[in-house]
Design an enzyme around this catalytic site. Structure first.
Site, PDB file in Angstrom:
ATOM      1  CD1 TRP A 116       4.323 -29.175 -16.022  1.00 18.80           C
ATOM      2  CD2 TRP A 116       3.930 -28.642 -18.159  1.00 18.80           C
ATOM      3  NE1 TRP A 116       5.440 -28.549 -16.520  1.00 18.80           N
ATOM      4  CE2 TRP A 116       5.232 -28.219 -17.824  1.00 18.80           C
ATOM      5  CE3 TRP A 116       3.460 -28.417 -19.455  1.00 18.80           C
ATOM      6  CZ2 TRP A 116       6.073 -27.570 -18.740  1.00 18.80           C
ATOM      7  CZ3 TRP A 116       4.290 -27.781 -20.371  1.00 18.80           C
ATOM      8  CH2 TRP A 116       5.582 -27.367 -20.005  1.00 18.80           C
TER       9      TRP A 116
ATOM     10  CG  ASP B  93       1.685 -35.300 -18.033  1.00 20.13           C
ATOM     11  OD1 ASP B  93       2.679 -36.009 -18.262  1.00 20.13           O
ATOM     12  OD2 ASP B  93       1.670 -34.058 -18.197  1.00 20.13           O
TER      13      ASP B  93
ATOM     14  CE  LYS C  64       9.827 -32.919 -17.881  1.00 22.59           C
ATOM     15  NZ  LYS C  64      10.678 -31.757 -17.606  1.00 22.59           N
TER      16      LYS C  64
END
Lengths: 355, 355
Positions: free
Chosen positions: B100, B167, B191
């Site tokens: 990511w 992030d 999540k």
């Protein structure tokens, strides 16, 4: 029992809501919520596949087009369209038929030249501008098929020598459309197709790749096509509810059948507006929308009492947009004709009491 | 009864799902679904206001920060961060701690210079790179707090002379964080905070407006701040479910309380992995994630049978990511410790049968 005439997020079919609620608790009987399963699970992939298939079937999408379910609403498409299609040294042609068209063309200016080839701004958008020539040297022509705020609708799409990009957010799947006439069709789902949070994009593959510009992955149609709308985690629930709504539409007989119902609903309501001495329409009759019926009272003192009168009858969401005033009855696909008759009855009863 | 260890979209609290399902049919008893009401209605404005307040309260967000609920996932933030913060002639510093982070830095390259100040790529990201100097002339430092795929986590944030952008998609609200140490925190909700389809962004107002670039409205933090996350129609349902999840977290005692539970869950599971001769961990112990516990079997022949064994016990979602293999047990906020014990019992029982 509420009669939901809200302009959007708008009414959804009752059975779709029941199925969606069940999926939030226990999806397809798997013992998990649709909100807590992987988007790569076979269960969700089946939902996305069916959603794409239903769009292709209901809209008779020809070969050479991709169907995408993206995030960010039509407002993100306002930027994504020129990002992908408008070269820095080129220009795009826009028809300014309302506030949303205006927002779309403003975003295009960040990326290249913009030519507003027609506007109805001077009339506060009470009609659809039709007197224009499409410049053949522009990258695309941008149209808005229906104007939620003013209650106007493009009943015939103009011929165009360049790809036509159309924002169909507020009338998608309400009527037959020849997809082959368009380069891109996009629509925020929350009026006629599903809940807020997902945007349908139908894009002709061969119009892409010509803007000669680096495009971030999420804003690049090509990336989204290659990822099958799953370059990143898609808005799972909004796609499920859209799929269920499309399934409902198919069961009703598809776009042709719903178009007939929509015609009947609009005809009945406009007839009452034209007949009833207390009310009058807002737009030029020939451009009246079959989705958003805007009208006002002849006597401003009747405005608040009529709203209250409607409220007592379970009629909700008919207050007009602040820039137009009066009333707006949105009669999207999922609104039953019985609700339209309840509104017509209310208009008649109110007129009887106030003559 | 399923024990949902899926990596995301991940488990949500049972009571939140029940409330969400009810809202899909009849929201707050108003006789309409939350999917078919205006985002400008007082009912939804109250939801958004409460969601923002809960984020501020649970994370102790200081003055001078804005809390946004946007669309497009963390992947859109990968582009939006440099669009807003990185001048064309400037540079940004990235720590490449996983796939990511790698995607984020690739997007930044569209907008300006990128300096990868540390990477763990050569080890397939089994540790968190910590040996770096933050360049004081970069526009910002970008970090990823938790790496879902590899099961590593940044347990201590580095000091930085420049704004830190982080992030936190996979560990937001799982532990205390000092928001004042960050310029931007962003997180896809799916999540630890809600369903797919909404992204939380916490942004320090005074870091904006310095990139000297025209930014499309939807990608401009300033526009989104001025619109209060409602520049366009927001993802209504995903925000509602996030708000309900945050309300659930507050009722549990907030971030401090859930952090203790998360510590206990991770400790118990890693202890079993280290103790059980059939299994071993994937990552460097000091960087082990308390959210995504990655482990493999010593004997590859045990992999499929163990997955089947788990499946029979209602343990779902523990198959490892294809780039790591083995198993990944995601133990997000909503996963009860009882589910962790069910998994530990299964590991012990399986080891007993296979010794």
């Amino acid at each position: 029992m509420k009669h939901n005439f809200g302009a959007g997020p708008g009414i959804l079919p009752h059975e779709v809501l029941k199925q969606a609620a069940e999926a939030v608790v226990n999806f397809n009987g798997i013992g998990l919520s649709v909100l807590e399963i992987s988007h790569r699970s076979s269960e969700f992939e089946a939902v996305l596949d069916e959603a794409v298939s239903l769009v292709k079937e209901l809209f008779e999408v020809p070969a050479g087009y991709s169907v995408l379910f993206l995030q960010g609403g039509a407002s993100t498409q306002f930027a994504m369209v020129p990002y992908n299609l408008l070269p820095e040294t080129g220009k795009a042609a826009y028809v300014e038929s309302g506030v949303w068209a205006n927002k779309a063309l403003k975003e295009a200016k960040y990326f290249g030249g913009v030519e507003v080839i027609a506007t109805a701004k001077e009339s506060n958008f009470t009609y659809i501008p039709k007197d224009f020539t499409v410049p053949s040297d522009a990258a695309y022509l941008h149209l808005t098929s229906n104007n939620t705020i003013y209650g106007t609708q493009l009943h015939e799409f103009p011929a165009s020598p360049i790809p036509v990009v159309c924002d169909m957010s507020s009338d998608i799947f309400s009527r037959k459309v020849n997809v082959a006439d368009f380069g891109i069709i996009y629509a925020g789902a929350q009026k006629n197709m599903g809940p807020a949070g997902v945007t349908l994009v139908i894009v002709k593959d061969d119009i892409l790749g010509k803007a000669d510009r680096k495009i971030p992955a999420m804003l690049n149609y090509q990336t989204q096509i290659e990822g099958g709308s799953m370059y990143n985690t898609p808005p799972v629930f909004a796609i499920l509810v859209s799929m269920l709504t499309l399934r409902w539409l198919k069961a009703k007989g598809g776009v042709e059948a719903i178009e007939k119902e929509n015609d009947a609903k609009a005809k009945a309501l406009y007839a009452e507006i034209d007949r009833n001495p207390l009310f009058k329409g807002v737009c030029v009759p020939e451009d009246r929308s079959k989705m958003n019926v805007c009208f006002v009272v002849e006597n401003p003192e009747h405005e608040k009492p009529f709203l209250k009168f409607c409220d007592e009858k379970g009629i909700v969401g008919i207050k007009g947009h602040r820039s137009v005033g009066g009333f707006r009855a949105s009669i999207y696909n999922a609104l039953p004709i019985t609700s339209v008759h309840v509104l017509i009855d209310a208009m008649q009863e109110f007129a009887e009491k106030n003559k």
